[in-house]
Design an enzyme around this catalytic site. Structure first.
Site, PDB file in Angstrom:
ATOM      1  N   SER A 234       2.271   0.948  -5.216  1.00 16.36           N
ATOM      2  CA  SER A 234       1.974  -0.231  -4.350  1.00 16.36           C
ATOM      3  C   SER A 234       0.989  -1.287  -4.935  1.00 16.36           C
ATOM      4  O   SER A 234       1.009  -2.561  -4.435  1.00 16.36           O
ATOM      5  CB  SER A 234       1.956  -0.197  -2.820  1.00 16.36           C
ATOM      6  OG  SER A 234       0.823   0.920  -2.895  1.00 16.36           O
TER       7      SER A 234
ATOM      8  N   GLU B 279       9.398   8.089   3.766  1.00 14.19           N
ATOM      9  CA  GLU B 279       9.379   6.469   3.754  1.00 14.19           C
ATOM     10  C   GLU B 279      10.485   5.857   4.525  1.00 14.19           C
ATOM     11  O   GLU B 279      11.460   6.060   4.095  1.00 14.19           O
ATOM     12  CB  GLU B 279       8.803   5.743   2.416  1.00 14.19           C
ATOM     13  CG  GLU B 279       8.584   4.441   2.694  1.00 14.19           C
ATOM     14  CD  GLU B 279       7.856   3.344   1.667  1.00 14.19           C
ATOM     15  OE1 GLU B 279       7.642   4.339   0.460  1.00 14.19           O
ATOM     16  OE2 GLU B 279       7.852   2.353   1.464  1.00 14.19           O
TER      17      GLU B 279
HETATM   18  O1  KIV Z   1       2.875   3.207  -3.610  1.00 13.79           O
HETATM   19  C1  KIV Z   1       2.569   3.532  -2.566  1.00 13.79           C
HETATM   20  O2  KIV Z   1       1.571   2.917  -1.820  1.00 13.79           O
HETATM   21  C2  KIV Z   1       3.331   4.585  -1.918  1.00 13.79           C
HETATM   22  C3  KIV Z   1       3.122   4.690  -0.274  1.00 13.79           C
HETATM   23  C4  KIV Z   1       3.611   3.641   0.246  1.00 13.79           C
HETATM   24  C5  KIV Z   1       3.463   6.115  -0.001  1.00 13.79           C
HETATM   25  O3  KIV Z   1       4.250   5.288  -2.346  1.00 13.79           O
END
Ligand code: KIV
Length: 287
Positions: A52, A189
């Site tokens: 992310s 998720e």
């Molecule tokens: O990339 C991320 O932050 C994630 C979380 C949202 C679980 O995979």
């Protein structure tokens, strides 16, 4: 929290123990040493260096462009900022799709260069041999099912997943397969809460929910979402625990005004020539 004397961090087996004890597991993302230290101090069990970062750090519209080198760098920053939490590195798109060998080689980098204790990767099915191999060689693996943002180009959006009975059945099978392959936990998720509850009861390893309701064994959020810093879009499962974007805007714009109006720096914020100045700075005593 009690840590082993020889290994002072939260470990994969400890998270399994928390599930058995009914103690909720708390994870949060982090991408740098300063936030990581603050989050550790606040008591989280593990920090995920999520891809992310593509959205909240790098300014991309998806996680797809994140590379191994950029993720290893961020993981190293988070590891350096912490001493007790478990650091889990997210394997970016392209780092586990090619072959078992390539996947293991990339995961090894996260442990050796990034200082992580585990890796996370999105999906099931074709990944099972790579997961088994990683676990076999000593790399704890966290699974990730439901909305897997690296498949944005297939999904066409970030909608709730596994809404039909058939898809839900497949997801439960995938969770069981990930557990059998050796995963120590699975992120769920954006799936219906009732399905997350079913999965949580169907497997022995912890489920970590994000937008998947309260029945999961733990919860994770993106730190910029929790702090209200990333306010470009807000799915309903995100709770802002502070209005970070507004607070940062107020602080920075106040500083801008202070500089322009010559209210910053004040006399107290300036250094003066004095006999002791050199000595103090040589000793590193005064900033
Ligand atoms: O990339 C991320 O932050 C994630 C979380 C949202 C679980 O995979």
């Amino acid at each position: 929290m009690s840590y082993s004397k020889t290994f002072p961090r939260v470990t994969a087996p400890m998270l399994g123990q928390y599930k058995r004890e009914g103690r909720r597991i708390v994870g949060l993302t982090a991408y740098d040493a300063v936030f990581a230290a603050l989050e550790e101090e606040a008591g989280v069990d593990f920090l995920l260096v999520g891809d992310s970062a593509g959205n909240v750090i790098a300014g991309h519209s998806t996680t797809i462009p994140m590379t191994m080198d950029s993720m290893v760098f961020l993981t190293r920053c988070v590891s350096r900022g912490t001493s007790h939490v478990m650091v889990i590195a997210d394997m970016p798109f392209g780092s586990f799709q090619v072959s078992v060998e390539d996947t293991v080689r990339n995961a090894v980098r996260f442990l050796k260069e990034g200082g992580a204790q585990a890796v996370k990767l999105e999906g099931a099915g074709y990944l099972l041999p790579a997961i088994s191999r990683m676990v076999e060689v000593g790399i704890p693996v966290m699974g990730h099912l439901g909305l897997t943002p690296q498949r944005i180009n297939v999904f066409g959006g970030y909608d709730v997943q596994a809404k039909t009975r058939e898809e839900a059945k497949q997801l439960i099978e995938d969770a069981k397969a990930l557990e059998a392959a050796g995963c120590f936990a699975i992120v769920l998720e954006k799936i219906p809460s009732s399905l997350a509850e079913e999965v949580t009861k169907a497997i022995q390893i912890p489920t970590i929910g994000i937008g998947s309701g309260p029945a999961c064994d733990g919860q994770i959020l993106v730190n910029y979402d929790l702090l209200g810093i990333f306010d470009k879009f807000k799915p309903k499962f995100i709770r802002h625990y502070m209005d970070g974007a507004k607070l940062i805007h107020e602080a920075v714009s106040t500083w801008v005004e202070d500089v322009r109006e010559q209210r910053y720096p004040s006399a107290a914020e300036c250094y003066q020539i004095s006999d002791n100045a050199e000595k103090n700075s040589a000793n590193g005593k005064k900033r």
